[in-house]
Design a protein around this motif. Structure first.
Motif, mmCIF file in Angstrom:
data_model
loop_
_atom_site.group_PDB
_atom_site.id
_atom_site.type_symbol
_atom_site.label_atom_id
_atom_site.label_comp_id
_atom_site.label_asym_id
_atom_site.label_seq_id
_atom_site.Cartn_x
_atom_site.Cartn_y
_atom_site.Cartn_z
ATOM 1 N N ASP A 73 0.011 1.413 -3.953
ATOM 2 C CA ASP A 73 -1.386 1.191 -3.573
ATOM 3 C C ASP A 73 -2.323 1.330 -4.772
ATOM 4 O O ASP A 73 -2.150 2.185 -5.634
ATOM 5 C CB ASP A 73 -1.812 2.155 -2.477
ATOM 6 C CG ASP A 73 -3.163 1.763 -1.903
ATOM 7 O OD1 ASP A 73 -3.212 0.708 -1.240
ATOM 8 O OD2 ASP A 73 -4.161 2.468 -2.149
ATOM 9 N N ASP A 130 0.824 -1.220 0.000
ATOM 10 C CA ASP A 130 0.000 0.000 0.000
ATOM 11 C C ASP A 130 0.851 1.260 0.000
ATOM 12 O O ASP A 130 0.524 2.256 0.673
ATOM 13 C CB ASP A 130 -0.949 0.019 1.216
ATOM 14 C CG ASP A 130 -1.860 -1.209 1.248
ATOM 15 O OD1 ASP A 130 -2.000 -1.863 0.201
ATOM 16 O OD2 ASP A 130 -2.421 -1.491 2.315
ATOM 17 N N GLU A 179 -0.363 -2.473 -7.792
ATOM 18 C CA GLU A 179 -1.529 -3.285 -7.436
ATOM 19 C C GLU A 179 -2.798 -2.647 -8.003
ATOM 20 O O GLU A 179 -2.811 -1.475 -8.343
ATOM 21 C CB GLU A 179 -1.672 -3.532 -5.933
ATOM 22 C CG GLU A 179 -1.106 -2.536 -4.960
ATOM 23 C CD GLU A 179 -1.504 -2.818 -3.506
ATOM 24 O OE1 GLU A 179 -1.059 -3.839 -2.976
ATOM 25 O OE2 GLU A 179 -2.238 -2.017 -2.911
#
Ligand code: C2E
Ligand code: MG
Ligand code: MG
Ligand code: MG
Length: 291
Positions: free
Chosen positions: A203, A181, A237
């Motif tokens: 993140d 993150d 991500e």
């Protein structure tokens, strides 16, 4: 439970909703029972891909709870409650063990694929964690180098000599560490440089916004450059669209994880995927041709 009836038989958990004390007690009581059993808690795996989508670089283990009456409860709805107590340590031990059993099976099937397990802040403050990890690696006969532990930026930025020592001892074991993150906390470059990490995961909120919001685009670019300057592998991500893939490639991002490539899936399906796609770590060095 912080649950809301939507229609007969369906219950929606409200992650943002404040969990009242009695509800939290029920969750924790049920979680203790789930930990005593063997079938309610299981892992899904989400593959991490090279940006071209051709090869698997690793996988992230994501905890799932199949509650006997409430149905499938997402981790965001019970991990925060567990984090307030020692239950998170038992939960983490279970997750580590399940992941290592699966990893051993994949190694035996010819796929020595690195798997990442998420660690709560609380675990990093537990001086017994490195010994636990070492014991489980030995019991399940998995090389430390294949295990990756994800810690959030805020967890490791809250200074603490104790947390730093735990990270160092894990690093000495040979376990790989990732900052999860990234972008949501407040890391300083100098602090990041001192951490024994080798991967940075941007993140998903920034990745999702990068093609439409200037601020997010700047953050993603800065994170990739920072990571590379520190010698880290950079993972994006929450990669959902081809436009994100194109943008991330242009910026030189290394690895991607997200629905564009694959959703989290059961171990069995992940095994099939590994057989079909192959990993960048497979001994023969090239993807198995589809059979
Ligand atoms: P995380 O570590 O950042 O994991 C990534 C989350 O993003 C996962 O949600 C994954 O399913 C979701 N995701 C992946 N790709 C996409 C995408 O393209 N779009 C969108 N919208 N979402 C995507 P999940 O499985 O619900 O897990 C949520 C969080 O719960 C994790 O965030 C992690 O912080 C925590 N968690 C999960 N398993 C564990 C565990 O075993 N231990 C601990 N301490 N935390 C865990
Ligand atoms: Mg994670
Ligand atoms: Mg993450
Ligand atoms: Mg995230």
């Amino acid at each position: 439970y912080a649950a809301k009836e939507v229609k007969a038989g369906a219950v929606v958990f409200q992650p943002e909703q404040h969990v009242t004390a009695p509800a939290r007690l029920t969750v924790l009581g049920d979680l203790r029972r789930a930990l005593d059993g063997t079938d309610e808690l299981f892992l899904h795996y989400q593959p991490k891909y090279t940006l071209d989508g051709e090869r698997i670089e690793g996988a992230e283990a994501l905890l799932r709870w199949q509650h006997p009456t409430e149905g499938l409860i997402p981790p965001g709805d019970f991990i925060p409650a567990a984090e307030g107590t020692g239950i998170i340590l038992r939960l983490t031990e279970r997750v580590l063990d399940m992941a290592l059993v699966q990893m051993r099976a994949w190694i035996d099937a010819g796929h020595p694929v690195p798997v990442a397990v998420n660690l709560s802040t609380r675990c990093l403050l537990d001086a017994g964690l490195p010994d636990l990890v070492q014991r489980l690696l030995a019991e399940r006969r998995v090389p430390a180098e294949l295990l990756r532990l994800e810690v959030t930026e805020s967890a490791v930025m809250g200074d603490s000599a104790r947390c730093m020592e735990v990270l160092q001892r894990l690093h000495v074991l040979g376990v790989r560490l990732s900052i999860d993150d990234f972008g949501t906390g407040y890391s300083s470059m100098s602090h990041l440089r001192r951490l024994p990490v080798d991967e940075l995961k941007i993140d998903r909120s920034f990745v999702m916004g990068m093609t439409t919001t200037q601020h997010d685009a700047v953050l993603v670019r800065t994170a990739i450059d920072l990571g590379h300057n520190l010698g880290l592998t950079v993972v994006a991500e929450g990669v959902e669209g081809t436009e994100h893939v194109t943008a991330l490639r242009a910026l030189g991002c290394d690895i991607a994880q997200g629905y564009h490539y694959a959703r989290p899936m059961g171990g069995e399906r992940m095994s099939e995927l590994l057989d079909r796609v192959g990993t960048i770590h497979d001994p023969r060095g090239s993807a198995a041709t589809a059979s």
